[in-house]
Design a protein around this motif. Structure first.
Motif, PDB file in Angstrom:
ATOM      1  N   PHE A 139     105.724 -69.053  11.134  1.00 39.12           N
ATOM      2  CA  PHE A 139     106.650 -67.933  11.288  1.00 39.12           C
ATOM      3  C   PHE A 139     108.082 -68.311  10.897  1.00 39.12           C
ATOM      4  N   ALA A 140     108.214 -69.298  10.015  1.00 40.30           N
ATOM      5  CA  ALA A 140     109.534 -69.712   9.530  1.00 40.30           C
ATOM      6  C   ALA A 140     109.634 -69.461   8.035  1.00 40.30           C
ATOM      7  N   ALA A 141     110.692 -68.787   7.617  1.00 45.17           N
ATOM      8  CA  ALA A 141     110.895 -68.527   6.193  1.00 45.17           C
ATOM      9  C   ALA A 141     111.492 -69.750   5.511  1.00 45.17           C
ATOM     10  N   THR A 182     104.288 -59.394  11.566  1.00 49.08           N
ATOM     11  CA  THR A 182     102.890 -59.722  11.830  1.00 49.08           C
ATOM     12  C   THR A 182     102.332 -58.840  12.937  1.00 49.08           C
ATOM     13  N   LEU A 183     103.119 -58.610  13.993  1.00 47.40           N
ATOM     14  CA  LEU A 183     102.667 -57.762  15.092  1.00 47.40           C
ATOM     15  C   LEU A 183     102.457 -56.312  14.640  1.00 47.40           C
ATOM     16  N   VAL A 184     103.286 -55.851  13.726  1.00 41.67           N
ATOM     17  CA  VAL A 184     103.095 -54.498  13.193  1.00 41.67           C
ATOM     18  C   VAL A 184     101.779 -54.408  12.423  1.00 41.67           C
ATOM     19  N   GLY A 219      96.025 -52.465  12.549  1.00 41.78           N
ATOM     20  CA  GLY A 219      94.615 -52.834  12.438  1.00 41.78           C
ATOM     21  C   GLY A 219      94.306 -53.760  11.279  1.00 41.78           C
ATOM     22  N   ARG A 220      95.326 -54.274  10.607  1.00 43.35           N
ATOM     23  CA  ARG A 220      95.107 -55.170   9.472  1.00 43.35           C
ATOM     24  C   ARG A 220      94.802 -56.601   9.923  1.00 43.35           C
ATOM     25  N   ILE A 221      95.265 -56.957  11.114  1.00 39.23           N
ATOM     26  CA  ILE A 221      94.993 -58.261  11.718  1.00 39.23           C
ATOM     27  C   ILE A 221      94.497 -58.010  13.137  1.00 39.23           C
ATOM     28  N   SER A 222      93.465 -58.715  13.555  1.00 41.33           N
ATOM     29  CA  SER A 222      92.994 -58.563  14.929  1.00 41.33           C
ATOM     30  C   SER A 222      93.818 -59.483  15.834  1.00 41.33           C
ATOM     31  N   ARG A 281     102.616 -62.261   8.004  1.00 36.70           N
ATOM     32  CA  ARG A 281     102.846 -61.149   7.091  1.00 36.70           C
ATOM     33  C   ARG A 281     104.319 -60.983   6.735  1.00 36.70           C
ATOM     34  N   GLU A 282     104.667 -59.777   6.320  1.00 36.63           N
ATOM     35  CA  GLU A 282     105.995 -59.505   5.783  1.00 36.63           C
ATOM     36  C   GLU A 282     107.100 -59.734   6.823  1.00 36.63           C
ATOM     37  N   ILE A 283     108.297 -59.954   6.318  1.00 35.48           N
ATOM     38  CA  ILE A 283     109.463 -60.061   7.185  1.00 35.48           C
ATOM     39  C   ILE A 283     109.947 -58.649   7.509  1.00 35.48           C
ATOM     40  N   ALA A 284     110.044 -58.339   8.783  1.00 38.26           N
ATOM     41  CA  ALA A 284     110.520 -57.010   9.178  1.00 38.26           C
ATOM     42  C   ALA A 284     111.973 -56.830   8.724  1.00 38.26           C
ATOM     43  N   PRO A 285     112.386 -55.605   8.412  1.00 34.97           N
ATOM     44  CA  PRO A 285     113.753 -55.361   7.945  1.00 34.97           C
ATOM     45  C   PRO A 285     114.795 -55.832   8.954  1.00 34.97           C
TER      46      PRO A 285
END
Length: 258
Positions: free
Chosen positions: A158-160, A204-206, A211-214, A231-235
């Motif tokens: 979780f680190a960019a 990731t939580l979004v 439903g893309r990740i369990s 997953r993507e970085i939230a805005p």
């Protein structure tokens, strides 16, 4: 010489992050604060900050400190600053601290809050302070996934890229998700955060909520230490630095909502 600590609130919408950068990059909160102090007392100082918030990120509890020879009493500093600051930055408090105090290194824990507007049509009054996600999110799955992130872990997943941290182990005391009238708040409290860590967690939580990740996949994603698994970085504009602690107080003593 005094070491002055300031508690600062700002709307990050119009700033290219907190940390001072080259002038052509655009205004920054640090550059603005240092410039105002120079106007007030004709003294150049360099601020240390608790969190180097990115462009568009907000703060209601940012903390900075600087060493000064100026004699303005601490209780007069907020008024002096605020008389010249733009309306989207405010000094909430000022006090003198020991010389060895550093806003970043002396912090014991921080709280960040991220807001998600989960409604089909976005609210024009929330657009600058929340991420609009029109697809209905499964809150219970998100909460289950968030719970599995709590504790001491290697958060390299979780680190960019681009951060300056030498190690990736951090303690996340709480990752809590609450909803109120289509506004979902993700609260992260930890002893330190990696570059874009909260925003990657939220992204990731979004995806879990969509439903893309369990939720059951999250421990394996965390253990993989592979950024590509998250997953993507939230805005940026949904994120706020809410609180920075400098004592042995527990986050759960300070905040009843955790």
């Amino acid at each position: 010489m005094r070491n002055i600590r300031l508690k600062v609130a700002y709307d990050g919408t119009n700033y290219h992050g907190f940390q001072r950068q080259i002038e052509s990059a655009g205004p920054t909160v640090q550059g603005t604060l240092e410039g105002i102090w120079a106007r007030l007392v004709d003294e150049k100082v360099t601020l240390a900050m608790a969190g180097r918030t990115d462009a568009g990120v907000h703060a209601s509890g940012q903390v900075v400190n600087f060493v000064t020879e100026a004699r303005i009493p601490e209780d007069k500093i907020p008024k002096a600053f605020n008389s010249l600051l733009p309306k989207d930055i405010r000094i909430l408090h000022a006090d003198a601290v020991p010389y060895e105090f550093n806003a970043r290194r002396s912090a014991t824990w921080k709280r960040y809050d991220y807001q998600i507007e989960n409604h089909r049509i976005s609210d024009v009054f929330k657009r600058l302070y929340s991420w609009h996600v029109p697809i209905p999110l499964d809150l219970s799955c998100m909460q289950m996934a968030a719970k599995s992130l709590e504790g001491r872990h290697n958060f390299k997943t979780f680190a960019a890229a681009g951060g300056d941290s030498k190690t990736f182990e951090r303690t996340l005391y709480r990752c809590r998700i609450q909803e109120d009238q289509n506004l979902i708040r993700v609260s992260c409290v930890g002893n330190g955060f990696l570059y874009h860590m909260v925003r990657i967690i939220v992204g990731t939580l979004v995806d879990v909520g969509k439903g893309r990740i369990s939720p059951e996949e999250i421990p394996n994603i965390l253990a993989s230490q592979d950024r590509k698994r998250a997953r993507e970085i939230a805005p940026a504009h949904g994120l706020t630095l809410t609180y920075v602690s400098y004592s042995d107080e527990s986050p759960f003593e300070v905040f009843s909502d955790l």
